[in-house]
Motif scaffolding. Sequence first.
Motif, short mmCIF file in Angstrom:
data_model
loop_
_atom_site.label_atom_id
_atom_site.label_comp_id
_atom_site.label_asym_id
_atom_site.label_seq_id
_atom_site.Cartn_x
_atom_site.Cartn_y
_atom_site.Cartn_z
N LYS A 98 -0.24 24.46 -3.95
CA LYS A 98 -1.19 25.06 -3.03
C LYS A 98 -1.28 24.22 -1.76
CE LYS A 98 -3.99 27.17 -6.68
NZ LYS A 98 -5.31 27.22 -7.35
N ASP A 124 -2.31 29.82 -1.71
CA ASP A 124 -1.55 29.79 -2.96
C ASP A 124 -0.14 30.30 -2.68
OD1 ASP A 124 -0.43 30.25 -5.50
OD2 ASP A 124 -2.42 30.50 -6.37
N SER A 181 0.93 33.34 -5.15
CA SER A 181 0.34 34.67 -4.96
C SER A 181 0.27 35.09 -3.50
CB SER A 181 -1.07 34.70 -5.55
OG SER A 181 -1.92 33.78 -4.87
#
Length: 647
Positions: A481, A501, A504
């Motif tokens: 991250k 992130d 995602s």
Amino acid sequence: AVLMGLGLLGGEAVTIPLTVLVLACIAGAQVVYGVTPALHSPLMSVTNAISGMTAVGGLVCMGGGLLPVTPAQWLGAAAVLVSMVNIGGGFVMTNRMLGMFQKKDAPKAPLSASLRLALPALVLLAGYAAATACGAASQVVGMMLAGSAVCCLLAIGGLATQETAAFGNAVGLAGVTGGLVATLGSAGVSSAVYTQMAATMGIGGAFGMAVANKIAVTDLPQLVAGFHSLVGAAAVATAVASFIVEGGVGGLHRVASYAAAVIGAIILTGCIVAFAKLQGRINNSPLAFPLKRTANTLLAFGLLACYLALTVAPGLAGLSLLLLGSATAGVLGILVAADAGGDGDVLVVITVLNSASGWALCAQGFVLSNSLLTIVAALTASSAAILFKIMCVAMNKSIISTLGILAPPPSPKSLSGCGCIGGRHSSRRRCGAWILAFYLGAVWLLIQSLEVGAWKNREWNSGVRPAGRNTMGMACSTDGKLYVFGGYSTQGFSNELHVFDLASQYWLHLSGSIAGTPPETGVTGTPPAASLGMGMAFSADGKLYVFGGGVFHERLDDLHVFDPADMVWTDLRGSIGGMPPEGRRLMGMAASADGKLYMFGGEGKNGVLGDFHAFDPASKTWSDLTDSISGTSPEPKWGVGMAASAD
């Protein structure tokens, strides 16, 4: 050979002003090379203020009574008004820029120092007043104008160092003031017209000073562009007014009027576009449309056609061609400025237009046979041109490619994998693998392949994306991250914490408010203050450490830690041992395999630093390693790139 040919064609009418122009260009080039790079922005500002001498041309065209009567007189008054806005605001703006280099807690200058700054203006004006009282004003006008020109030259030379920069700004103001006073003294108009002149100059100067004092310090670059557009407007107005007054006769007068109007129109529209880009009113990306270069070429040929037609048009019949050429040049100015992408290129465009204003002012000097305008024009044009060259060298770009004459160079290659957000961007800048975007607000990822990396703009990422910013802290955690904290955006200084992130492609706003909008998560504790240029790194146990930063003159020395697991900020001040570093910003900071955080350099309250420190998260202890390491250490510097290898 060119100079000889011009002398044969024009005689003394060309030889004398051309000699003044060449000598002033040489002098301007010599002094600007001595200006320290840190003072290039004030240099651009003070040359912009000096170029407000377009007011001299407007004063010559003014007349009527308490109000102008003819169109030419109205244009002259308008030129004086906008020129005085530029002069009043320009010198105040330069003074504020120079104030940014002073320490916040520095004592105020004593009265004697302020009087020394005002001495050049007092001596110049007192001498002219004495000559006027003795009835010899007309005999010293030439020397008054020469003294004003020397003061303008000394103004640029004074900006060579921070110690003499304030004097340079003051002596520049003295030069402009002396030139205006000498022009007023030799005008020979009625008391009603003098009243009109004084009122116009006073209103314009007061308005410019008020605007320059009110604007935020961070908006000074776009204010330079805004004020500079007024120089272009004044040049156009004076050229048209002079053309009308002279009845459009005289070959040299026509050439100079057309040059002043065309260059002024390019400056006017180009600086308006540059202002809008820097202010965020329009897209900061380069303008792209089919056949753009063809359009620019056609506009250039259109300017040439208008000029050729103007040379044969009888009397005032050429006025419509002068106006048409000005309108064409205005469109060209829009396209040239719109082609700049990123704040860096926009500032370069402003510098080019600043140089162009010198040539517009030079054309006015030829039109009015005014040596002061010619000298000031040469100083402005040459200094801005040299500054443009220096900026191109600093960006590792050629002058031709910077102006967009050649196609952009191929993108640089890299085999590294990394992510970045924000920073400064130039659409054609060659600066290695890191190509950063100023106020962009989009994440760029360098995807590794077997042979060459490729930048990809992840415009489609979701969540609450941070506003575009620069000089923020950024660090990558071991779980993939990216954390972004603070920096400076269009909304001001920030203490927001965002996380992206990579898996995602989702943004999450963790702490700090965005224009009053609360964060999405319940982060507790005491976060760092809003600032820019902080050091930021993850420790081996997965915690995010943030040190220092700065806001204007303030340099922070606080250390905070953020625990992503508990979503808690902790202020470590008062619980740290060892020898903490002094407050700073723009330093390098990295975490090593031994679990410690290392920090080098940065900008402190008293200048650039070259010290080296380590922080042990386990014992919460700082260590100064500057004198305990062998070998050759780096020179003191700020804006440091820093990373730890696996060993």
